[in-house]
Scaffold this motif. Sequence first.
Motif, short mmCIF file in Angstrom:
data_model
loop_
_atom_site.label_atom_id
_atom_site.label_comp_id
_atom_site.label_asym_id
_atom_site.label_seq_id
_atom_site.Cartn_x
_atom_site.Cartn_y
_atom_site.Cartn_z
N ARG A 134 0.83 -1.21 0.00
CA ARG A 134 0.00 0.00 0.00
C ARG A 134 0.86 1.26 0.00
O ARG A 134 0.54 2.26 -0.64
N SER A 135 1.97 1.20 0.72
CA SER A 135 2.81 2.39 0.84
C SER A 135 3.50 2.75 -0.47
O SER A 135 3.86 3.91 -0.69
N THR A 136 3.71 1.77 -1.36
CA THR A 136 4.37 2.08 -2.63
C THR A 136 3.51 2.98 -3.50
O THR A 136 4.01 3.57 -4.47
N GLY A 137 2.23 3.11 -3.15
CA GLY A 137 1.36 4.00 -3.90
C GLY A 137 1.81 5.44 -3.83
O GLY A 137 1.47 6.25 -4.70
N GLY B 208 -0.08 9.70 -12.68
CA GLY B 208 -0.54 8.51 -13.37
C GLY B 208 0.54 7.50 -13.64
O GLY B 208 0.26 6.39 -14.10
N GLN B 209 1.81 7.85 -13.41
CA GLN B 209 2.90 6.90 -13.64
C GLN B 209 3.06 6.01 -12.42
O GLN B 209 3.22 6.49 -11.30
N ALA B 210 3.00 4.71 -12.61
CA ALA B 210 3.09 3.77 -11.49
C ALA B 210 4.48 3.15 -11.42
O ALA B 210 5.22 3.12 -12.40
N THR B 211 4.82 2.64 -10.25
CA THR B 211 6.06 1.91 -10.13
C THR B 211 5.87 0.52 -10.71
O THR B 211 4.74 0.08 -10.98
N TYR C 134 -2.94 -2.97 -6.39
CA TYR C 134 -2.45 -1.76 -5.74
C TYR C 134 -1.71 -0.83 -6.70
O TYR C 134 -0.98 0.06 -6.25
N GLY C 135 -1.92 -1.03 -7.98
CA GLY C 135 -1.37 -0.10 -8.97
C GLY C 135 0.07 -0.32 -9.34
O GLY C 135 0.71 0.56 -9.91
N ILE C 136 0.62 -1.49 -9.03
CA ILE C 136 2.01 -1.80 -9.36
C ILE C 136 2.03 -2.57 -10.67
O ILE C 136 1.39 -3.61 -10.81
N GLU D 233 -7.85 -11.78 0.28
CA GLU D 233 -9.21 -11.28 -0.03
C GLU D 233 -9.16 -10.30 -1.19
O GLU D 233 -9.97 -10.37 -2.13
N ASP D 234 -8.22 -9.36 -1.14
CA ASP D 234 -8.11 -8.36 -2.21
C ASP D 234 -7.75 -9.01 -3.54
O ASP D 234 -8.28 -8.63 -4.59
N ALA D 235 -6.82 -9.99 -3.49
CA ALA D 235 -6.41 -10.66 -4.73
C ALA D 235 -7.56 -11.44 -5.34
O ALA D 235 -7.78 -11.40 -6.57
#
Length: 288
Positions: free
Chosen positions: A113-116, A122-125, A157-159, A275-277
Motif C-alpha cells: 500500500r505504501s508504494t502508492g 498517473g505513472q506507477a512503479t 495496488y497499482g504496481i 481477499e483483495d487478490a
Amino acid sequence: MRFLGAFLLDDLTHGIVWSLAQLDDGLLADDQSLDAESHNLETYLALPRSAPNRQLLELTAAGSSWWGSAFCAQYIERELEGAGEIPVFWTREQRGAEAAPWLFFRHKIDYLRSTGRFADGGQATSRVFCVPEASVLRTERYERVLLLLAVALMERYGIRVRLVADSAYTDMDGVAFIPGQKAVVANWVRTGEALWAASTTSSRGDLRSYGTAFGDAQQIDILTGSAPKSRLEELARFLDIDWGWVTTRCRAVAEQGIASLVRTRSRLLTSDGVEDALSFLGTFAPRI
C-alpha cells in the motif's frame, strides 16, 4: 448449495489453506522468539549492510521468512524515504510457497500500500519477477495459483508487474532501484545461511549493472498487455492456469468471504491480501 460450491477443494482452495496453515503454525511456534528479537531491529537497520546467520535464532521456515521479510520491508522504506523519483523493484520469488507471504504477512500488505506514494501523474512503479519455464514445469498447479494471486494483489495496488522467463536472471538481487541515484538491495528469498542480505549502493558500476538488468527486463517482459487484466491473463497462460476457471473460482470464493474457509490465528498474519487478490481477479470472470 452455492456456499458449498465456492469452497470445493481444488487447486485454488487447497493452495490457500496449504500456505496459510504452514505460515500460521510456524509463526505461532516462533511468536515469543520473534517478539524477543524485535528490540534488535533498529540495530540492524542502522548498519550500512547486514546478513545475519540463520543460526543466530532457532526459527521455523515460516519464522525465518517473516523475520527476513519484515526487516527488508523496513530497510527499503527507510532507504527510500524522501526519494524524489519513482523507484522500480525486482523481486526474487519464483514459486507459490515463496510468494504466499505477499498474501498473508501483515507487513507485506502495508508495504504494498505504501508504494502508492511513488505514483506521480498517473505513472506507477513496477516490479519485476524472474520465473523460468523450468520452475513452472516443476511446480504443482496450486502453487502456480498462489503466484498468480500474489501478482494480482500487486496489480490491484497499482504496481505494474513485469515477468522475465530467462533463467540468466534467476540470481538477480531483490532490489529497489532509483536510476542514477541508488540501489537498495534487500534479499530474503534464497539467501542460503543468511536470514537476509541488505545493503545500499551508489557505485557507478553497480548502478550501471542494475540499470542494464531493468532495461533488459522491459525489453523481454512477457506480460506485454497495457492493462492489468491482459497482463494477468498472459501470466495465467504462462503458468498453465485456465483463465476462465481461475477467475470464476476467485469470484465465487470472494463473494462468500475467505473467513468462511480459513482464519488466521497469528497476530502477524492477515487475510486482507488474499481477499483483495481474489476480489480483483474475480472482477475479470466471465458473466454467465
